[in-house]
Design a protein around this motif. Sequence first.
Motif: not given
Length: 423
Positions: A97-117
Amino acid sequence: MTDTDHRYPLHPHARHCVTLTQTGITGAEHLSTAGKTLLLQVGYRASRRLGEITIEDGQRQWRQYLAPEHGTRFINLSGVGSLATCRITCRHGTLDTAAELLEFANPALDDGPLLLLSPHPDDAELAAFGLYSDHAAQSWIATLSAGEKLDTLRKQYIPGLDDDLASAQLRKGMIRAWNSVTTPQLAGVPASQLYCLGYFNDTLSALLDEPQRPQPHARLPALLPTPFRRWNPTPLPNDAAPQHSGERLIADLVALLEHSRPTTVVVTHPELDPHRDHQASARALALALTLSRHQPTRVLLYANHLHHGKHFPYGPEHGRTTLPPWFSTTSALGPWQCYSHPLSLERQRQKVVALDSMHDLRATLRLEKRLKRWWNQKVRKNGYHYYGPHDYLQTHIRADELFCWVERDAFVRGMNQLAHKGN
């Protein structure tokens, strides 16, 4: 029944001590969930069956599955509407019942092109079809290898088509190269942003070990990457006087970085993914970044092969995914951020079609496996769809695509550290 805690070098934006109740999660009731990746770190006691975690927020319902092992686990709560009304129930196991919630801010992927390798044709689809579909206009995909390796004529895509292994390997490479530059178009990625570099399967690590030495193909000594690059939209450095060498691979990547000018690069995680070509892809990117005049902001990291957890993500298709099994709080890359990219049910179905278009994910199941699938689906009613014969059409059709990510400088420093460690 093993007893192991999953551990990672995570650096969330915030941590919240919470309590799981029958009506919701207390301790983070007023936390806004928009634009965030949320992972619940919680103790788990397993039964001898696959654990089924149900997550409900009053509007939507998700399921995530856990292997029958005891220990600390991470449940993906990204996208829930309200933590105050988020109910988590567990079948075939129990959660603390006791747990820890980890909060991450999502990266701003709209700030430019994405290159997938993509080390091989289909790696980009397995890891990031949803991601590049939702950013199709600004996504660039470069597949480093033609994936032409073939151990036996029995594994030709079309039985009996070629009579010798060398010809069959060349044909396989041509088919997979074609897959790599056509399948992303199903998601709307422009053909002008799709490249296959055509370096040979299972050689990328050796190329980088001696970058200035050209290395011939094992079965076709006269073969060059040229035929696998025939559909590339623009010339690259290794087109004029082609060689199969690490030096040319790095030069190609530098050219792609400077041409596409991405703010985000997506590549295989060099620590989570043990495949040598996959580790070499990250290494090649780091070397290219030291030479490129253009520098991205961040590097997103994925793993299609794993050291642990053969059937991860566990359970039927369309469930949630989380971090793959790992057992260390340190990393050469430094602290990791996490980003969970959501896939609608329709996007997941589109991903099934994309994976089906990849010839290498087609297979003929042995009678024993066909009978096992029939028994599990019809008699045990395990909920699996079995969209295709390859296990990837089960494990990678999920409601999320989860990435670790680090800043560019941390990635380059970490890759230098791993290279020195390897030497």
